[in-house]
Design a protein around this motif. Sequence first.
Motif, PDB file in Angstrom:
ATOM      1  N   PRO A  27      37.217  21.902  37.051  1.00 44.59           N
ATOM      2  CA  PRO A  27      38.220  21.376  36.054  1.00 44.59           C
ATOM      3  C   PRO A  27      37.303  20.146  35.396  1.00 44.59           C
ATOM      4  CG  PRO A  27      39.035  21.731  38.524  1.00 44.59           C
ATOM      5  CD  PRO A  27      37.598  21.994  38.558  1.00 44.59           C
ATOM      6  N   SER A  84      37.292  29.467  38.734  1.00 41.63           N
ATOM      7  CA  SER A  84      37.327  28.824  40.260  1.00 41.63           C
ATOM      8  C   SER A  84      37.430  30.137  40.987  1.00 41.63           C
ATOM      9  CB  SER A  84      38.538  28.163  40.386  1.00 41.63           C
ATOM     10  OG  SER A  84      38.663  26.747  39.760  1.00 41.63           O
ATOM     11  N   LYS A  85      38.037  31.153  40.798  1.00 41.31           N
ATOM     12  CA  LYS A  85      38.216  32.342  41.420  1.00 41.31           C
ATOM     13  C   LYS A  85      36.683  32.957  41.439  1.00 41.31           C
ATOM     14  CE  LYS A  85      43.040  33.573  40.868  1.00 41.31           C
ATOM     15  NZ  LYS A  85      44.161  34.499  40.200  1.00 41.31           N
ATOM     16  N   SER A 113      39.677  30.885  31.509  1.00 43.33           N
ATOM     17  CA  SER A 113      40.525  29.916  32.137  1.00 43.33           C
ATOM     18  C   SER A 113      39.478  29.123  33.351  1.00 43.33           C
ATOM     19  CB  SER A 113      41.674  30.540  32.444  1.00 43.33           C
ATOM     20  OG  SER A 113      41.836  31.159  33.712  1.00 43.33           O
ATOM     21  N   GLY A 114      40.208  27.850  33.406  1.00 36.57           N
ATOM     22  CA  GLY A 114      39.509  27.109  34.747  1.00 36.57           C
ATOM     23  C   GLY A 114      39.913  28.145  35.927  1.00 36.57           C
ATOM     24  N   ASN A 115      41.147  28.415  36.052  1.00 38.21           N
ATOM     25  CA  ASN A 115      41.403  29.306  37.137  1.00 38.21           C
ATOM     26  C   ASN A 115      40.700  30.482  37.602  1.00 38.21           C
ATOM     27  OD1 ASN A 115      43.400  29.792  39.262  1.00 38.21           O
ATOM     28  ND2 ASN A 115      44.252  31.344  38.282  1.00 38.21           N
ATOM     29  N   ALA A 116      40.330  31.088  36.582  1.00 43.14           N
ATOM     30  CA  ALA A 116      39.407  32.318  36.398  1.00 43.14           C
ATOM     31  C   ALA A 116      38.028  32.214  37.103  1.00 43.14           C
ATOM     32  CB  ALA A 116      39.243  33.215  35.315  1.00 43.14           C
ATOM     33  N   TYR A 139      30.702  29.077  34.207  1.00 41.18           N
ATOM     34  CA  TYR A 139      32.297  28.590  34.335  1.00 41.18           C
ATOM     35  C   TYR A 139      32.612  28.616  32.906  1.00 41.18           C
ATOM     36  CZ  TYR A 139      30.826  26.917  39.025  1.00 41.18           C
ATOM     37  OH  TYR A 139      30.193  26.686  40.404  1.00 41.18           O
ATOM     38  N   SER A 155      35.586  24.087  43.286  1.00 44.12           N
ATOM     39  CA  SER A 155      36.591  24.660  42.575  1.00 44.12           C
ATOM     40  C   SER A 155      37.566  23.735  42.357  1.00 44.12           C
ATOM     41  CB  SER A 155      37.136  25.848  43.479  1.00 44.12           C
ATOM     42  OG  SER A 155      37.740  25.525  44.658  1.00 44.12           O
ATOM     43  N   LYS A 156      37.919  22.584  43.356  1.00 44.62           N
ATOM     44  CA  LYS A 156      39.091  21.565  42.899  1.00 44.62           C
ATOM     45  C   LYS A 156      38.638  20.605  42.128  1.00 44.62           C
ATOM     46  CE  LYS A 156      42.148  18.851  45.779  1.00 44.62           C
ATOM     47  NZ  LYS A 156      43.365  19.642  45.091  1.00 44.62           N
TER      48      LYS A 156
END
Length: 303
Positions: free
Chosen positions: A101, A273-274, A268-271, A263, A96-97
């Motif tokens: 991205p 990762s979640k 979004s990238g945040n979504a 992905y 996720s980190k």
Amino acid sequence: MSQQVMKGLPIFDLAIIFIYLVGMILVGIYFSRKNKNSEAFTKASGLIPGWAIGLSIYATFLSSNTFLGVPGKAFGGNWNAFVFSISMPLAAWVASKYFVPFYRSTGEISAYTHLEKRFGAWARVYAVICFLLTQLARMGSIFFGIALSLQALTGYSMQMIMIVMGVCIIFYTVLGGIEAVIWTEVVQAVVKTLGALLILYLIISNMPGGVTKIVEIGKTADKFSLGSFKLDFAGSSFWVVLLYGFFINLNNFGMDQNYIQRYHTASSGNAASKSIWLCVWLYIPASLTFFYNRILLVRLLRS
């Protein structure tokens, strides 16, 4: 044969299986109307909510191998294999980190495009071939598990069950694209989880002593052990399985085309990762449920 089928599985249960197969095909037909271009077919235009992607990834981890294979090891081991699940948060954090991205920034659907840019076309071809061979082996084992259980329930041949299931899956996947795949797996995630919990409830409710008896059986059979904590890398110690699980899960979350493409369907990238973390926090307790089922299986087989 028909009489054997009728005795083995009621009409109502057969109807549910039939409705489910038809439902998958209808899902493919429904989403095929929305696939106006390649972006909609491969990315779902980036409109899938993160929770749906997370459930989809979670459903990918749960398969017939989980339902049949994990309890089937009851006599041959303990909770050492559960360490594989414990390693998932470590791999999820790295993926996720760094990985999510990176892939989101490239905009490339293929997880292996970067290999071609970095090392040449041969690297991408090699990675794709390895991925396809791995998927063929994985699908073969999953189909075998499904066919094995349905043959015992319905009496139909395993070959016919595999063909029917395969045709239905190909049909809705080719028609509906990634959006059909994700929403179908959302339903599968709910059904599989409820099914596992129902199995656990039925066995516990019919076992004298309930949960207390389960704990007693587990301690007696040494089923709660996670393996040796010594720094022994020559056997299946806690640390060996932890490292193995970390790299395998990192491969899943960070390099597997099945996950990378999902992905890109997030808004979004945040979504995105979640979605990984949702999968992890769902899979760990679900995996624990199947390990409890292993203890129950020991009890049933010895009784």
